[in-house]
Motif scaffolding. Structure first.
Motif, PDB file in Angstrom:
ATOM      1  N   TYR A   1     -10.339 -33.496  24.037  1.00  0.00           N
ATOM      2  CA  TYR A   1     -11.414 -32.526  23.896  1.00  0.00           C
ATOM      3  C   TYR A   1     -10.883 -31.096  24.004  1.00  0.00           C
ATOM      4  CZ  TYR A   1     -14.604 -36.474  24.320  1.00  0.00           C
ATOM      5  OH  TYR A   1     -15.275 -37.652  24.109  1.00  0.00           O
ATOM      6  N   GLY A   2      -9.856 -30.905  24.811  1.00  0.00           N
ATOM      7  CA  GLY A   2      -9.240 -29.578  24.912  1.00  0.00           C
ATOM      8  C   GLY A   2      -8.646 -29.143  23.589  1.00  0.00           C
ATOM      9  N   PHE A   3      -7.981 -30.076  22.894  1.00  0.00           N
ATOM     10  CA  PHE A   3      -7.402 -29.785  21.578  1.00  0.00           C
ATOM     11  C   PHE A   3      -8.507 -29.417  20.593  1.00  0.00           C
ATOM     12  CE2 PHE A   3      -6.074 -31.088  17.324  1.00  0.00           C
ATOM     13  CZ  PHE A   3      -4.827 -30.494  17.221  1.00  0.00           C
ATOM     14  N   THR A   4      -9.601 -30.169  20.595  1.00  0.00           N
ATOM     15  CA  THR A   4     -10.718 -29.903  19.680  1.00  0.00           C
ATOM     16  C   THR A   4     -11.325 -28.527  19.934  1.00  0.00           C
ATOM     17  OG1 THR A   4     -11.222 -32.269  19.603  1.00  0.00           O
ATOM     18  CG2 THR A   4     -12.934 -30.755  18.841  1.00  0.00           C
ATOM     19  N   ILE A   5     -11.565 -28.224  21.211  1.00  0.00           N
ATOM     20  CA  ILE A   5     -12.149 -26.922  21.561  1.00  0.00           C
ATOM     21  C   ILE A   5     -11.217 -25.796  21.157  1.00  0.00           C
ATOM     22  CG2 ILE A   5     -12.871 -25.442  23.470  1.00  0.00           C
ATOM     23  CD1 ILE A   5     -13.701 -28.020  24.945  1.00  0.00           C
ATOM     24  N   SER A   6      -9.918 -25.979  21.412  1.00  0.00           N
ATOM     25  CA  SER A   6      -8.943 -24.930  21.102  1.00  0.00           C
ATOM     26  C   SER A   6      -8.903 -24.626  19.613  1.00  0.00           C
ATOM     27  CB  SER A   6      -7.550 -25.362  21.591  1.00  0.00           C
ATOM     28  OG  SER A   6      -6.590 -24.365  21.329  1.00  0.00           O
ATOM     29  N   VAL A   7      -8.885 -25.674  18.789  1.00  0.00           N
ATOM     30  CA  VAL A   7      -8.844 -25.476  17.337  1.00  0.00           C
ATOM     31  C   VAL A   7     -10.109 -24.771  16.850  1.00  0.00           C
ATOM     32  CG1 VAL A   7      -8.848 -26.650  15.103  1.00  0.00           C
ATOM     33  CG2 VAL A   7      -7.293 -27.420  16.898  1.00  0.00           C
ATOM     34  N   VAL A   8     -11.273 -25.248  17.304  1.00  0.00           N
ATOM     35  CA  VAL A   8     -12.546 -24.666  16.859  1.00  0.00           C
ATOM     36  C   VAL A   8     -12.685 -23.225  17.351  1.00  0.00           C
ATOM     37  CG1 VAL A   8     -15.060 -24.832  17.017  1.00  0.00           C
ATOM     38  CG2 VAL A   8     -13.699 -26.895  16.704  1.00  0.00           C
ATOM     39  N   ALA A   9     -12.264 -22.965  18.607  1.00  0.00           N
ATOM     40  CA  ALA A   9     -12.359 -21.608  19.146  1.00  0.00           C
ATOM     41  C   ALA A   9     -11.491 -20.645  18.351  1.00  0.00           C
ATOM     42  CB  ALA A   9     -11.944 -21.599  20.616  1.00  0.00           C
ATOM     43  N   MET A  10     -10.287 -21.082  17.969  1.00  0.00           N
ATOM     44  CA  MET A  10      -9.406 -20.208  17.196  1.00  0.00           C
ATOM     45  C   MET A  10      -9.929 -20.013  15.782  1.00  0.00           C
ATOM     46  SD  MET A  10      -7.202 -18.932  19.084  1.00  0.00           S
ATOM     47  CE  MET A  10      -6.499 -18.049  17.701  1.00  0.00           C
ATOM     48  N   ILE A  11     -10.531 -21.052  15.212  1.00  0.00           N
ATOM     49  CA  ILE A  11     -11.130 -20.918  13.885  1.00  0.00           C
ATOM     50  C   ILE A  11     -12.195 -19.831  13.899  1.00  0.00           C
ATOM     51  CG2 ILE A  11     -12.648 -22.053  12.205  1.00  0.00           C
ATOM     52  CD1 ILE A  11     -11.122 -24.646  12.737  1.00  0.00           C
ATOM     53  N   ALA A  12     -13.060 -19.875  14.914  1.00  0.00           N
ATOM     54  CA  ALA A  12     -14.139 -18.889  15.024  1.00  0.00           C
ATOM     55  C   ALA A  12     -13.591 -17.495  15.288  1.00  0.00           C
ATOM     56  CB  ALA A  12     -15.101 -19.299  16.139  1.00  0.00           C
ATOM     57  N   LEU A  13     -12.610 -17.394  16.177  1.00  0.00           N
ATOM     58  CA  LEU A  13     -12.040 -16.098  16.546  1.00  0.00           C
ATOM     59  C   LEU A  13     -11.399 -15.403  15.352  1.00  0.00           C
ATOM     60  CD1 LEU A  13     -11.244 -14.149  18.932  1.00  0.00           C
ATOM     61  CD2 LEU A  13      -9.128 -15.462  19.088  1.00  0.00           C
ATOM     62  N   VAL A  14     -10.525 -16.121  14.666  1.00  0.00           N
ATOM     63  CA  VAL A  14      -9.785 -15.541  13.540  1.00  0.00           C
ATOM     64  C   VAL A  14     -10.702 -15.323  12.343  1.00  0.00           C
ATOM     65  CG1 VAL A  14      -7.944 -15.978  11.862  1.00  0.00           C
ATOM     66  CG2 VAL A  14      -7.588 -16.498  14.284  1.00  0.00           C
ATOM     67  N   GLY A  15     -11.578 -16.282  12.082  1.00  0.00           N
ATOM     68  CA  GLY A  15     -12.482 -16.157  10.948  1.00  0.00           C
ATOM     69  C   GLY A  15     -13.412 -14.973  11.067  1.00  0.00           C
ATOM     70  N   PHE A  16     -13.965 -14.763  12.262  1.00  0.00           N
ATOM     71  CA  PHE A  16     -14.842 -13.617  12.466  1.00  0.00           C
ATOM     72  C   PHE A  16     -14.103 -12.309  12.233  1.00  0.00           C
ATOM     73  CE2 PHE A  16     -16.080 -10.210  15.383  1.00  0.00           C
ATOM     74  CZ  PHE A  16     -17.360  -9.939  14.921  1.00  0.00           C
ATOM     75  N   GLU A  17     -12.897 -12.199  12.800  1.00  0.00           N
ATOM     76  CA  GLU A  17     -12.120 -10.972  12.685  1.00  0.00           C
ATOM     77  C   GLU A  17     -11.765 -10.671  11.236  1.00  0.00           C
ATOM     78  OE1 GLU A  17      -8.099 -10.611  14.557  1.00  0.00           O
ATOM     79  OE2 GLU A  17      -9.214  -9.456  16.043  1.00  0.00           O
ATOM     80  N   LEU A  18     -11.457 -11.714  10.474  1.00  0.00           N
ATOM     81  CA  LEU A  18     -11.094 -11.537   9.067  1.00  0.00           C
ATOM     82  C   LEU A  18     -12.265 -11.025   8.241  1.00  0.00           C
ATOM     83  CD1 LEU A  18      -9.105 -11.987   6.668  1.00  0.00           C
ATOM     84  CD2 LEU A  18      -9.998 -14.321   6.532  1.00  0.00           C
ATOM     85  N   LEU A  19     -13.439 -11.642   8.386  1.00  0.00           N
ATOM     86  CA  LEU A  19     -14.585 -11.278   7.554  1.00  0.00           C
ATOM     87  C   LEU A  19     -15.208  -9.947   7.949  1.00  0.00           C
ATOM     88  CD1 LEU A  19     -16.490 -14.611   6.861  1.00  0.00           C
ATOM     89  CD2 LEU A  19     -14.768 -13.463   5.486  1.00  0.00           C
ATOM     90  N   ILE A  20     -15.247  -9.654   9.239  1.00  0.00           N
ATOM     91  CA  ILE A  20     -15.844  -8.385   9.651  1.00  0.00           C
ATOM     92  C   ILE A  20     -15.007  -7.216   9.149  1.00  0.00           C
ATOM     93  CG2 ILE A  20     -14.665  -8.309  11.896  1.00  0.00           C
ATOM     94  CD1 ILE A  20     -18.201  -7.062  11.069  1.00  0.00           C
ATOM     95  N   SER A  21     -13.693  -7.390   9.080  1.00  0.00           N
ATOM     96  CA  SER A  21     -12.831  -6.330   8.565  1.00  0.00           C
ATOM     97  C   SER A  21     -13.135  -6.041   7.100  1.00  0.00           C
ATOM     98  CB  SER A  21     -11.354  -6.731   8.718  1.00  0.00           C
ATOM     99  OG  SER A  21     -11.019  -6.951  10.073  1.00  0.00           O
TER     100      SER A  21
END
Length: 499
Positions: free
Chosen positions: A263-283
């Protein structure tokens, strides 16, 4: 606390790791610039950004074993030299495809640097308290570098040409390489250590084939993309099978039988997807829709960057007090709420409102990520700490690469559904022009001022709708993950994190 040589070695390690972390996100703010300067297509832009973390996800595993074989000093030196040479190649790339190649070489150097710097800290700081302090600075450098990458990119793009975002690495690499040669001690080598290069290549091929088939197949149906994607999946299964049978696997897949690791691996992947994806699109939204300069866009999302950088300060006491599961679930819920409200805010007229939810998103996403890291490390036996670390590192890089791919593809899909330029372009041009806002802006100079103005307004409106749709979708995914974790993850004992 430390003797002078230890402080110096710590400074060398942090100095070398910082540009590696910055390079993971520095190009997020440069997407509009690269689109114009290199005439890069939507697919090329996505590859320019995510070839770096995707290759690192596969290479970082085998580089850890290489470090055991040749010593962290030599691995750090090789990595820094390759990283420096690749930075020069990237800075003077004449085409988008050449820049993709240069970013791949950057990933090779970075994949050597990450495990080598960690090994250096483990060997240098034998005292647990000293080592925890040093690791804390290492983590802070990585988080701050990735968070402030867009601001660094915006600052350089404001006053220099786009290649400067890579050239800043060169003097750092030269200085650090000299310090490595002069101050870092030599180590004993483990010559019999086996390098699973074949397994690493299989994993890299599997990741790249699946990502390539997704990027290409979702835009244009073609049986060859299905075949490539299927081949990638088969290679993925082959990699898993080889890891199970190998006496010296890249990492022990049996660790995934542990619920905290899984579950830690799943959370880590999803959290990074959201973090990086948000930063990319807002820019992109700030520069295309609201006509911000790269520097203005970087400064606008500064609250988000600061929140990500300082999130670690509040996460450790929360983890120790409430446990990993509760912190992860609450963090995911708060991230979901933040994503939803950011999907409806007007970034031009409601800055305070946007800043509040960017701060909340940054803090909650990082808390979720650190809770996942704690779960992975605490869920593994102490004798398998290295394998757990490899899983954690891979989840970070895989999430970063997937964030760019998934958010980029979703934005392109929703954008295409909300534009209609048939009156202004030929049938052959429409497929390209309607694929992304970047491609649309590239076509504006060929139109009359009146037509260009109509197209630009339509494109901006479509991208706003696409951005909102993507954030709402992401909000739902984070919420569903929080519910899933709360229902199915049963903690057997309270977990604590000591940093």
């Amino acid at each position: 606390m430390f003797s002078y040589p230890k402080w110096l070695i710590l400074a060398i390690v942090v100095g070398l790791y910082l540009p590696v972390a910055i390079d993971a996100t520095v190009l997020h703010i440069a997407v509009p610039t690269l689109s114009q300067e290199l005439k890069a297509s939507t697919s090329q832009l996505l590859w320019i950004i995510d070839i770096y973390p995707l290759l690192m996800a596969g290479l970082i595993l085998v580089m850890g074993a290489l470090g055991d074989k040749v010593g962290y000093r030599k691995l750090m030196l090789m990595g820094s030299i390759i990283f420096g040479i690749a930075s020069v190649l990237a800075a003077f790339s004449p085409t988008a495809n050449f820049l993709i190649f240069a970013r791949a070489i950057l990933a090779l150097g970075a994949s050597m640097i990450m495990p080598a710097t960690l090994a250096c800290l483990r060997h240098t700081f034998m005292d647990e308290k000293e080592r925890n302090f040093a690791l804390g600075l290492w983590v802070m450098a990585g988080g701050a570098g990735a968070a402030f990458g867009p601001l660094v990119g915006g600052l350089l793009l404001e006053y220099f040409y786009w290649g400067s975002v890579f050239l800043i690495n060169v003097p750092i690499v030269i200085l650090v390489s000299i310090c490595i040669l002069k101050y870092l001690p030599k180590q004993n080598f483990i010559h019999e250590k086996k390098l699973n290069i074949l397994d690493a290549l299989i994993l890299i091929a599997a990741i790249l084939l699946v990502i390539y088939s997704l990027k290409s197949g979702l835009k244009e149906f073609d049986p060859q993309f299905i075949l490539l994607g299927f081949t990638g999946v088969v290679l993925g299964f082959l990699f898993v099978k080889r890891q199970i049978k190998s006496n010296q696997p890249l990492f022990d897949l049996k660790l995934f039988t542990s619920k905290p690791v899984k579950y830690g691996f799943t959370i880590s992947v999803v959290a990074m997807i959201a973090l990086v994806g948000f930063e990319l699109l807002i820019s992109q939204k700030l520069q295309y829709v609201y006509q911000f300069s790269p520097l203005e866009a970087g400064l606008y999302i500064l609250p988000f960057m600061i929140a990500v950088s300082v999130g670690g300060v509040i996460s450790t006491p929360l983890l120790n007090k409430f446990g990993t599961k509760k912190v992860a679930v609450v963090s995911l819920i708060l991230s979901s709420v933040s994503m939803y409200f950011l999907s409806v805010v007007n970034f031009e007229t409601e800055y305070l409102f946007a800043s509040f939810y960017m701060i909340l998103l940054g803090l909650s996403i990082l808390c979720a990520f650190l809770a996942a890291t704690s779960a992975i490390l605490s869920g593994a036996p102490i004798e398998q700490a290295s394998s757990a670390g490899a899983i954690e590192g891979m989840s970070y890089e895989l999430g970063t690469g997937l964030g760019v791919t998934i958010f980029g593809l979703m934005a392109s899909f929703f954008y295409t559904k909300n534009v209609d330029f048939y009156r202004f372009f030929s049938v052959d041009q429409l497929k390209t022009v309607e694929s992304s806002i970047g491609q649309t802006y590239q076509a504006l100079p060929s139109l009359s001022p009146e037509s260009a103005d109509i197209i630009m307004k339509s494109a901006n409106s479509a991208f706003v709708m696409a951005h909102s749709s993507v954030l709402i979708f992401s909000s739902l995914i984070l919420l569903f993950l929080a519910i899933f974790i709360w229902i199915f993850w049963r903690e057997t004992s309270p977990k604590t994190l000591s940093i």
